[in-house]
Design an enzyme around this catalytic site. Structure first.
Site, PDB file in Angstrom:
ATOM      1  N   SER A 136       0.827  -1.202   0.000  1.00  0.00           N
ATOM      2  CA  SER A 136       0.000   0.000   0.000  1.00  0.00           C
ATOM      3  C   SER A 136       0.868   1.261   0.000  1.00  0.00           C
ATOM      4  O   SER A 136       1.698   1.438  -0.882  1.00  0.00           O
ATOM      5  CB  SER A 136      -0.957  -0.050   1.202  1.00  0.00           C
ATOM      6  OG  SER A 136      -1.954   0.930   1.104  1.00  0.00           O
ATOM      7  N   ASP A 270      -9.744  -3.326  -5.894  1.00  0.00           N
ATOM      8  CA  ASP A 270      -9.085  -2.511  -4.879  1.00  0.00           C
ATOM      9  C   ASP A 270      -9.589  -1.069  -4.970  1.00  0.00           C
ATOM     10  O   ASP A 270      -9.343  -0.377  -5.955  1.00  0.00           O
ATOM     11  CB  ASP A 270      -7.573  -2.571  -5.093  1.00  0.00           C
ATOM     12  CG  ASP A 270      -6.789  -1.973  -3.944  1.00  0.00           C
ATOM     13  OD1 ASP A 270      -7.363  -1.192  -3.170  1.00  0.00           O
ATOM     14  OD2 ASP A 270      -5.592  -2.293  -3.827  1.00  0.00           O
ATOM     15  N   HIS A 299      -7.110  -5.769  -0.456  1.00  0.00           N
ATOM     16  CA  HIS A 299      -6.015  -4.808  -0.285  1.00  0.00           C
ATOM     17  C   HIS A 299      -5.263  -5.104   1.018  1.00  0.00           C
ATOM     18  O   HIS A 299      -4.030  -5.145   1.043  1.00  0.00           O
ATOM     19  CB  HIS A 299      -6.584  -3.385  -0.267  1.00  0.00           C
ATOM     20  CG  HIS A 299      -5.550  -2.308  -0.178  1.00  0.00           C
ATOM     21  ND1 HIS A 299      -4.976  -1.726  -1.289  1.00  0.00           N
ATOM     22  CD2 HIS A 299      -4.969  -1.703   0.899  1.00  0.00           C
ATOM     23  CE1 HIS A 299      -4.095  -0.806  -0.911  1.00  0.00           C
ATOM     24  NE2 HIS A 299      -4.068  -0.780   0.416  1.00  0.00           N
TER      25      HIS A 299
END
EC number: 3.1.1.13
Length: 324
Positions: A136, A270, A299
């Site tokens: 991320s 996502d 995610h």
């Protein structure tokens, strides 16, 4: 790569100050100190995990153990929390009690980049090659690290569900930006009141919040209890608010310069980096190793798919490791 044995995996836990901020480090494998240049027993390669947000090392406990076993226990696998995202143990403050100010705004996005570079400088010999595995916002941090410290011996960077552009314009970003940038202070009082609950009640609340998952990693439950700390939440939300404002344009220059070292892994559903972001980067870098998830992983894969992700990564890196 074999999946490794069922024997207990060596795991070392540390709470340290890095850039003056409390930092949680989990080290998988027997190597606890990689800073001694003169040591003859240093490994050739370190796998270092750069977390997402919340940047709590505990969320990656199962992931690093699975990765270490998948690598036949040949290389250390470390995860370093973001500055100030962990609840320090009793007797340790969130900020080091010193007159020396090591870094301006260490809890901000830029500070987190410098925090990781500082950790490597002080804790890892410059001769050790690196595989950076980022998740991320950790992907943005990793690209910045490669941009700012070209001397790092990065063998590969694996960027999982990369939030490296247009975060505020993503579906989740549109929803969260007003809360993170304007209303986050309203969350502090409820968190403060909840912090007084017994640990067992906090764990029950976390289980209730994650009840929709068929299987949830137990380490995620215990780690999430950190989120009942006002100091942790304040630092997490502050960093997130900066992400919405600062992660705007994709750094295509750094990507182009390091393309052969990068592996991108995008999700199909996502809401932080939607599929058209994948389509566009794939079009801009047709020769890049840019993959789209075919397994339906979320995610926040660390909540329920750590072992599956670790197995994929060991497969991807087989060729690189055989050349060492």
């Amino acid at each position: 790569m074999r999946s490794g044995s069922e024997e207990p995996v060596p795991l070392h836990e540390e709470f340290i100050y890095c850039c003056g901020a409390a930092t949680h480090v989990l080290k998988c494998g027997p190597w606890k100190d990689l800073s001694k240049d003169e040591s003859k027993n240093l490994p050739r390669l370190l796998f270092m995990i750069i977390p997402g947000n919340p940047g709590l090392a505990g969320y990656y406990r199962t992931f690093i153990q699975a990765l270490y076993c998948g690598l036949n226990q040949q290389y250390p696998v470390w995860v370093v929390s973001h500055a100030g995202h962990c609840k320090p143990p009793n007797g340790m403050e969130m900020i080091e009690d010193t007159d020396i100010k090591e870094l301006e705004d260490v809890f901000g996005l830029n500070g987190q980049v410098e925090h990781k570079l500082n950790f490597l400088k002080k804790n890892v010999s410059k001769d050790i090659k690196l595989v950076l595995i980022a998740h991320s916002i950790g992907c943005y941090i990793t690209l910045e690290m490669m941009k700012r410290a070209s001397e790092l011996q990065v063998l590969r960077s694996v960027l999982l569900f990369p939030t490296i552009e247009r975060m505020a314009q993503s579906p989740q970003g549109k929803l969260m930006t007003p809360l993170l940038c304007k209303l986050r202070y309203t969350l502090y009082m409820p968190v403060y009141l909840l912090s007084f609950l017994p640990e067992g009640v906090k764990a029950s609340l976390v289980r209730f919040a994650l009840r929709g998952m068929k299987t949830c990693d137990e380490s995620s439950i215990t780690t999430s209890i950190n989120l009942f700390s006002v100091d942790c939440i304040a630092n997490i939300l502050y960093m997130a608010s900066q992400e919405m404002m600062k992660v705007v344009e994709r750094d295509s220059t750094t990507i182009k310069q390091n393309l052969k070292k990068l592996i991108f892994y995008y999700g199909t559903g996502d809401s932080w980096c939607p599929q058209h972001y994948y389509d566009e980067i794939k079009m801009d870098f047709p020769d890049g190793d840019i993959r789209l998830c075919e397994k339906g992983l979320r995610h926040a894969f660390v909540l329920d798919a750590s072992k599956e992700m670790a197995a994929m990564i060991t497969d991807w890196l087989q060729d690189d490791l055989t050349k060492l």
